[in-house]
Design an enzyme around this catalytic site. Structure first.
Site, short mmCIF file in Angstrom:
data_model
loop_
_atom_site.label_atom_id
_atom_site.label_comp_id
_atom_site.label_asym_id
_atom_site.label_seq_id
_atom_site.Cartn_x
_atom_site.Cartn_y
_atom_site.Cartn_z
N SER A 119 0.57 -1.23 -0.09
CA SER A 119 -0.11 0.01 -0.01
C SER A 119 0.73 1.18 0.04
CB SER A 119 -1.14 -0.06 1.30
OG SER A 119 -1.83 0.65 1.09
N ASP B 113 -9.18 -4.86 -5.77
CA ASP B 113 -8.67 -3.86 -4.65
C ASP B 113 -9.11 -2.58 -5.33
OD1 ASP B 113 -7.32 -2.32 -3.07
OD2 ASP B 113 -5.29 -2.99 -3.30
N HIS C 64 -6.36 -6.09 -1.31
CA HIS C 64 -5.24 -5.03 -0.99
C HIS C 64 -4.27 -6.16 -0.44
CE1 HIS C 64 -4.00 -1.37 -0.57
NE2 HIS C 64 -3.85 -1.19 0.68
#
Length: 473
Positions: free
Chosen positions: A177, A412, A439
């Protein structure tokens, strides 16, 4: 989900949570319930880090937490530097994670570094707006550089004391991320310190008006659930605007009394979107679809889901985590990161998840106007990010770097802030297509019943790591 698969899922859910709460929501039930056990498994180490890298005369320092796994390291192998992001780092990527698997394959040393201002690496006594000014990506990248240089020297001294020849260990940064973006940006800005990077869901595309987040939620849940979520969003707006009594009754129904409309709308947007982001689409959509098909009240069904699943499973902090005035509190807490992350969004990174003009899954009250209100209210200052400047500095989706691999799950909502197509052979990108490919899915521990495309993506990642370590780029 069958009983056996559920048991396997729970075991691996338990395993991954020690890395970083991020992959399953920072305030998720398992993250908080297993925190003490995860901490007991690994002893943290502390690096003395400069507070301000840009002013040499500023001698202030703080302790930055890091973890070590040296079980597979033979002294000559590479170093995998796992980067923490916008959440506490409870331990390194061990317990059978894919990073640990690759460390075994390459006789690598694993280091995991917590991000400044998060977890136990908070450098100030109070998270005031003034004290938060040292929280930005450029300071964070220099933290990584300082740590990398110091630890390389430690390895050199250790070898010297053991009478072993010196070795130039190759370093690869890894993260998921926001931390995936940091891993890529570190390779970009410090290519002499990192041979390459693996960026899982690496959000290098810094977008202010990030409507694609909501659009992807609709795509990921499928047409029927998307239609229901759109109906719910319109109905919630209607009920908030109908009358003060209707507004108050609606907020009471969701167990969130007292929130202003924008904060309330953002909370409910997260209630749906986080289920998709973390691979829980069925838990969201099944009760809504059942209610819709049977003619039951879908608003009540959404309220039940929010109170009985979202809050206890994904956001145990409750509705106050969405109260802009509550987030004015600058008291440091190792388990909370909302104020810090809002600061990074409001001053540098954006990613404001606004409702698109049509076919929206979230309330239209979640808009640029709302996000400006939140930034202004939380920090009691007119903060707003210059994301175009950040894009110019790092390159966005055209990041001019090599030896970086980007991986994203096809469900995602963050994939549109990452890189999903290979436009340069030295910067491969891979979208993993499977059910629950959400994710940072590739960083979770491999399981015997993983979808084949996820297995293929991990094989490709391992080959890419080998290629990075062997090429001359």
């Amino acid at each position: 989900m069958g009983l056996l698969r559920m048991l396997v899922f729970i075991v691996f859910f338990f395993c991954i949570i020690n890395i970083e709460a991020l992959y399953y929501a920072p305030h998720g039930a398992i993250a908080l319930e297993l925190k003490q056990k995860m901490i007991s498994e690994y002893v943290p180490n502390w690096f003395v880090q400069k507070l301000d890298h840009f002013h040499p005369n500023d001698t202030r320092v703080f302790k930055q937490k890091y973890f070590v796994i040296d079980s597979y390291f033979n002294g000559d192998g590479p170093v995998f530097l796992y980067l923490g992001g916008e959440a506490p780092l409870y331990g390194p990527p061990g317990y059978g994670t894919f990073i640990e698997t690759m460390a075994q394959q390459n006789n690598a040393l694993i280091l995991a570094l917590e991000h400044r201002y998060y977890g136990e690496s908070i450098p100030v006594d109070k998270l005031t707006t003034e004290n938060l000014k040292y929280l930005n990506t450029r300071q964070a990248l220099l933290d990584i550089a300082a740590f990398r240089i110091a630890y390389s020297e430690k390895l050199r001294v250790d070898r010297q004391q053991a009478g072993k020849p010196d070795v130039d260990n190759k370093w690869i940064t890894m993260g998921g991320s926001y931390a995936g973006a940091l891993a890529a940006w570190f390779r970009l800005k410090f290519p002499h310190l990192a041979k390459g990077a693996i960026a899982s869901s690496g959000v290098v595309n810094v977008i202010n008006d990030y409507q694609m987040f909501d659009i992807q939620v609709g795509i990921s849940v499928g047409p029927e659930c998307a239609s229901i979520l759109h109906f719910i969003a319109k109905e919630l707006d209607r009920m908030m605007d109908e009358s003060p009594a209707s507004n108050a009754q609606l907020k009471a129904l969701f167990g969130a009394p007292g929130l202003v409309d924008g904060d309330f709308a953002y909370m409910l947007s997260d209630s749906a979107a986080m289920a998709v982001q973390y691979g829980y689409s069925e838990q969201l959509c099944n009760p809504l679809t059942e209610a819709y098909r049977s003619g039951a009240n879908v608003i009540n069904a959404f309220a039940d889901y929010t109170k009985n699943f979202f809050f206890p499973t994904l956001e145990k902090g409750g509705y106050l985590e969405y109260d802009s005035k509550f987030l004015q509190d600058g008291t440091p807490d190792a388990d909370r990161s909302g104020r810090q992350w809002w600061y990074q969004k409001c001053t540098e990174l954006g990613w404001m998840q606004n409702a698109p003009p049509k076919n929206y899954m979230r309330s239209t009250k979640v808009s640029e106007e709302y996000h400006k209100y939140a930034c202004r209210t939380i920090f009691e200052a007119p903060l707003w990010p210059d994301t175009e400047a950040v894009q110019r500095y790092y390159g966005g989706q055209d990041i001019p770097t090599t030896n970086v691999m980007f991986l994203n799950g096809n469900q995602d909502p963050w994939q549109h802030a990452s890189i999903t197509k290979t436009t340069n052979a030295t910067r491969p990108a891979r979208v993993i297509k499977c059910q629950h490919c959400s994710h940072c899915v590739d960083l979770k521990p491999p399981a015997w019943d993983d979808d084949q495309d996820l297995k293929n993506a991990r094989d490709e990642t391992a080959k890419t790591v080998s290629w990075i370590l062997s090429n001359e780029l």
